[in-house]
Every structure is written in C-alpha cells, then in structure tokens.
Scaffold this motif. Structure first.
Motif, PDB file in Angstrom:
ATOM      1  N   LEU A   1      56.836  51.032  38.616  1.00  0.00           N
ATOM      2  CA  LEU A   1      56.599  50.574  37.252  1.00  0.00           C
ATOM      3  C   LEU A   1      57.830  50.807  36.377  1.00  0.00           C
ATOM      4  CD1 LEU A   1      52.979  51.893  36.628  1.00  0.00           C
ATOM      5  CD2 LEU A   1      53.676  49.491  36.569  1.00  0.00           C
ATOM      6  N   PRO A   2      58.093  49.887  35.445  1.00  0.00           N
ATOM      7  CA  PRO A   2      59.173  50.139  34.491  1.00  0.00           C
ATOM      8  C   PRO A   2      58.743  51.206  33.491  1.00  0.00           C
ATOM      9  CG  PRO A   2      57.979  48.169  33.864  1.00  0.00           C
ATOM     10  CD  PRO A   2      57.399  48.609  35.194  1.00  0.00           C
ATOM     11  N   ALA A   3      59.686  51.686  32.713  1.00  0.00           N
ATOM     12  CA  ALA A   3      59.345  52.606  31.631  1.00  0.00           C
ATOM     13  C   ALA A   3      58.391  51.910  30.674  1.00  0.00           C
ATOM     14  CB  ALA A   3      60.614  53.043  30.907  1.00  0.00           C
TER      15      ALA A   3
ATOM     16  N   ILE B   1      48.354  41.538  35.369  1.00  0.00           N
ATOM     17  CA  ILE B   1      47.517  42.600  35.937  1.00  0.00           C
ATOM     18  C   ILE B   1      47.819  42.772  37.420  1.00  0.00           C
ATOM     19  CG2 ILE B   1      45.144  43.305  36.413  1.00  0.00           C
ATOM     20  CD1 ILE B   1      44.339  41.710  33.870  1.00  0.00           C
ATOM     21  N   LEU B   2      47.943  41.659  38.129  1.00  0.00           N
ATOM     22  CA  LEU B   2      48.276  41.723  39.557  1.00  0.00           C
ATOM     23  C   LEU B   2      49.656  42.349  39.766  1.00  0.00           C
ATOM     24  CD1 LEU B   2      46.973  38.190  40.598  1.00  0.00           C
ATOM     25  CD2 LEU B   2      45.925  40.380  41.200  1.00  0.00           C
ATOM     26  N   ASP B   3      50.619  41.970  38.926  1.00  0.00           N
ATOM     27  CA  ASP B   3      51.955  42.564  39.028  1.00  0.00           C
ATOM     28  C   ASP B   3      51.898  44.070  38.798  1.00  0.00           C
ATOM     29  OD1 ASP B   3      53.118  40.095  39.520  1.00  0.00           O
ATOM     30  OD2 ASP B   3      53.731  39.766  37.438  1.00  0.00           O
ATOM     31  N   PHE B   4      51.121  44.464  37.781  1.00  0.00           N
ATOM     32  CA  PHE B   4      51.002  45.893  37.488  1.00  0.00           C
ATOM     33  C   PHE B   4      50.450  46.648  38.688  1.00  0.00           C
ATOM     34  CE2 PHE B   4      48.261  49.450  36.434  1.00  0.00           C
ATOM     35  CZ  PHE B   4      49.123  50.263  35.725  1.00  0.00           C
TER      36      PHE B   4
ATOM     37  N   GLU C   1      49.108  32.094  47.324  1.00  0.00           N
ATOM     38  CA  GLU C   1      50.326  32.872  47.110  1.00  0.00           C
ATOM     39  C   GLU C   1      50.410  33.404  45.679  1.00  0.00           C
ATOM     40  OE1 GLU C   1      51.324  28.615  46.025  1.00  0.00           O
ATOM     41  OE2 GLU C   1      50.180  29.632  47.618  1.00  0.00           O
ATOM     42  N   LEU C   2      49.679  32.775  44.744  1.00  0.00           N
ATOM     43  CA  LEU C   2      49.679  33.255  43.360  1.00  0.00           C
ATOM     44  C   LEU C   2      48.913  34.560  43.204  1.00  0.00           C
ATOM     45  CD1 LEU C   2      49.081  29.870  41.501  1.00  0.00           C
ATOM     46  CD2 LEU C   2      51.230  31.138  41.668  1.00  0.00           C
ATOM     47  N   LEU C   3      48.021  34.843  44.147  1.00  0.00           N
ATOM     48  CA  LEU C   3      47.234  36.069  44.099  1.00  0.00           C
ATOM     49  C   LEU C   3      47.878  37.223  44.841  1.00  0.00           C
ATOM     50  CD1 LEU C   3      43.505  35.033  44.688  1.00  0.00           C
ATOM     51  CD2 LEU C   3      44.574  35.753  42.556  1.00  0.00           C
ATOM     52  N   GLN C   4      48.538  36.925  45.934  1.00  0.00           N
ATOM     53  CA  GLN C   4      48.983  37.989  46.833  1.00  0.00           C
ATOM     54  C   GLN C   4      50.220  38.711  46.301  1.00  0.00           C
ATOM     55  OE1 GLN C   4      46.772  38.700  48.924  1.00  0.00           O
ATOM     56  NE2 GLN C   4      45.678  36.761  48.596  1.00  0.00           N
ATOM     57  N   ARG C   5      50.260  39.997  46.594  1.00  0.00           N
ATOM     58  CA  ARG C   5      51.416  40.815  46.279  1.00  0.00           C
ATOM     59  C   ARG C   5      51.757  41.644  47.522  1.00  0.00           C
ATOM     60  NH1 ARG C   5      50.691  37.800  42.672  1.00  0.00           N
ATOM     61  NH2 ARG C   5      51.030  38.088  40.430  1.00  0.00           N
ATOM     62  N   GLN C   6      52.877  42.301  47.476  1.00  0.00           N
ATOM     63  CA  GLN C   6      53.378  43.035  48.639  1.00  0.00           C
ATOM     64  C   GLN C   6      52.425  44.114  49.113  1.00  0.00           C
ATOM     65  OE1 GLN C   6      57.423  44.500  48.141  1.00  0.00           O
ATOM     66  NE2 GLN C   6      56.975  46.331  49.345  1.00  0.00           N
TER      67      GLN C   6
ATOM     68  N   MET D   1      44.973  32.853  30.197  1.00  0.00           N
ATOM     69  CA  MET D   1      44.192  33.577  31.199  1.00  0.00           C
ATOM     70  C   MET D   1      45.001  33.771  32.476  1.00  0.00           C
ATOM     71  SD  MET D   1      40.443  32.604  32.771  1.00  0.00           S
ATOM     72  CE  MET D   1      39.537  33.086  31.302  1.00  0.00           C
ATOM     73  N   HIS D   2      45.683  32.723  32.902  1.00  0.00           N
ATOM     74  CA  HIS D   2      46.529  32.820  34.096  1.00  0.00           C
ATOM     75  C   HIS D   2      47.638  33.849  33.888  1.00  0.00           C
ATOM     76  CE1 HIS D   2      49.062  31.782  37.478  1.00  0.00           C
ATOM     77  NE2 HIS D   2      50.017  31.362  36.676  1.00  0.00           N
ATOM     78  N   SER D   3      48.295  33.814  32.740  1.00  0.00           N
ATOM     79  CA  SER D   3      49.392  34.746  32.470  1.00  0.00           C
ATOM     80  C   SER D   3      48.915  36.183  32.509  1.00  0.00           C
ATOM     81  CB  SER D   3      50.030  34.435  31.111  1.00  0.00           C
ATOM     82  OG  SER D   3      50.666  33.182  31.119  1.00  0.00           O
TER      83      SER D   3
END
Length: 301
Positions: free
Chosen positions: A203-205, A191-194, A32-37, A184-186
C-alpha cells in the motif's frame, strides 16, 4: 495479517438497481477486470427473480435477511428469505465464511454521488476508506451501524469476513446512467486494487485520517393519524445529501404551505434523501453525524 484470498462482487441484490447488474455482466465478459495478483474474484447475481419481475424484491427486501438468527430460522421461507440462505451457503456461512471480501453494488435515487458504505469498524476498513478517498476524491465514506456485531447485521455484504457496499446515485429505478455506472466501476476497481496491495503489503502512504459520516437514525415524512402524507421533503433539502442541516432549519413543506423544521439540537448530515425505495415505509431521509476515522500507518512508511 490474514490475506484476502476470495472476493465476491455482488450485483442485483435489489432487482431494479441496474448498474450493479450490468456491471457484473461486464465483469463476466471481461474477467481480467476482476482478477488481481494475490486473490481470486468472482461475481454473484443476488436476486435474478426480482430483476426479471422489474421489482426491488418479490416478497421481502433481500438486503435485510442476513442476521445469523434469521438465516438459521427455517420458518423464514419466502423467496428472499430462502434466497438469503442460499447466498449465505455460497459466500458464508456467516461467522465462518469462505469469502474474505464481499463488495455489494447498489443504486440510490438520491443525489448521494459515489458512496463507500462500511458496515464494520477496524483498521482494514479505515485504510480502505483512506485509499478510496485518495484515489477518488469525490467519493463519500459512510459508516452504517458499523459498531453493531456482524452477526446482528441484516446486510448481505456482512456474510463475508469483510464486506462493503458501493452505493451510487442519483439513478432512477430500472434505469441506467452512464455517469453512475462509470463511478460504480471506478470505486469497485479501487477496492479491488486496495485488497491486492493490502495482501502484498504494498500500500502507498495513506493520510492519517479520513472524513466520514455515521448513520444515526431515519426520519419519516409528516403523516396524519391515518398514516396519510401531509407534505414532502423541503426544496432546500432535496438533492443536498451530506450537506449540513442545522437545528431549526426547514426540512419539510406541508401541502397546506406550512414548513416543519429540524427539531434536533446538533448539526446533522442527511443521506438517502427522498429515496424512492423507502416510500413504502414513509422514510424521508437518513440523518448522520460527521466523524473522523483514524487511519493506521502502512507498514514500511
């Protein structure tokens, strides 16, 4: 804008860089730490045999085997060269890849902190750099031969449509450090969030520009005619990664007490200072120029 659909997080490209290996194991236990929508992410252990041998590599540096012409050359068949061909089949083929984003996790013995290394130029990379820097101000952005065509790049992460390296130090070879692993985790999470926000045009401003360092060349330790080392990195430079070196400032201290100075005519910024893995080539440090990356505006802002 082509979406990021497949993401590979790679650890253990070098078998004695432990943070990436243990981080992908953690992600395997907690997917679940890797997956995104908006995409599917998975892990790859790049060089398990080198890890089992507790070495950087067995026959050759795996992270130098990914030029397209080398991947296509059946005569290159030692362990790492063969392993590169397998990885290219899984992630690539380079030039028409199945994976949209490769995140390759590395450690350095140098005092570089958390570094995002960009291997190509373009809006996606510049926006990623700005996002990571905004979320993680201590991060350093580094451009490694980013003007080189992808097919000529030797690095594993260039097998994907996009590819970056997360490089964190200082960490000794074959050792774990909590602070380094957490950094490294952070960075990997950012990067995954981006990528997910990029896909969803959410994306935010972002700032209009971001400071970065572009690799120029490497310099060697001072050697005699027999190739024996005559000295070492000067104490004023040691551990001062990305701190300015001015022309005429000392960079080496010889064993006979003499100092050697930087002979260039411009300010440079060193990285990979006294990296243990580079001693087989007598490399003392990489030199970089400071640059500014222009960040294109995000849609809707």
């Amino acid at each position: 804008m082509a979406a990021i659909q497949q993401v590979a997080v790679v650890g253990g490209t070098h078998g004695n860089e432990f943070s990436g290996i243990y981080l992908i194991r953690h992600y395997q236990r907690h997917p679940e730490l890797l997956q995104r929508q908006s995409f599917h992410a998975w892990t790859l252990f790049a060089n398990p045999e080198a890890y089992r041998a507790n070495k950087r590599y067995l026959d050759a540096d795996l992270n130098r085997q990914f030029r397209r012409e080398d991947l296509d050359n059946p005569a290159l068949s030692n362990y790492e060269q063969s392993r590169a061909k397998v990885i290219d089949a899984v992630l690539g083929p380079k030039g028409n890849p199945k994976v949209d984003l490769v995140i390759d996790l590395h450690n350095t013995t140098s005092n570089m902190g958390p570094v995002l290394i960009l291997t190509q130029a373009g809006d996606f990379y510049n926006q990623l750099a700005a996002y990571v820097k905004m979320k993680m101000p201590e991060a350093v952005i580094s451009c490694d031969e980013d003007l080189l065509p992808a097919e000529d790049h030797k690095l594993l992460c260039t097998t994907g449509r996009y590819g970056v390296i997360v490089e964190v130090g200082p960490q000794p070879q074959s050792v774990l450090r909590q602070d380094v692993l957490e950094q490294m985790h952070s960075m990997t999470q950012h990067i995954l969030d981006f990528a997910d926000l990029y896909n969803r045009q959410a994306l935010p401003a972002l700032p209009s520009e971001v400071e970065a360092y572009r690799y120029l060349h490497s310099i060697k330790l001072p050697l005699n005619e027999q190739g024996e080392r005559l000295g070492m990195v000067h104490s004023r430079v040691q551990d001062q990664d990305f701190k300015a070196i001015e022309p005429g400032e000392p960079i080496f201290k010889l064993f006979d007490g003499k100092e050697l100075t930087y002979q260039g005519d411009t300010t440079v910024y060193p990285s990979f200072i006294n990296e243990a893995a580079y001693y087989d080539n007598n490399l003392a440090m990489s030199l970089n120029e400071k640059i500014t990356l222009a960040v294109p505006p995000v849609a809707g802002h």
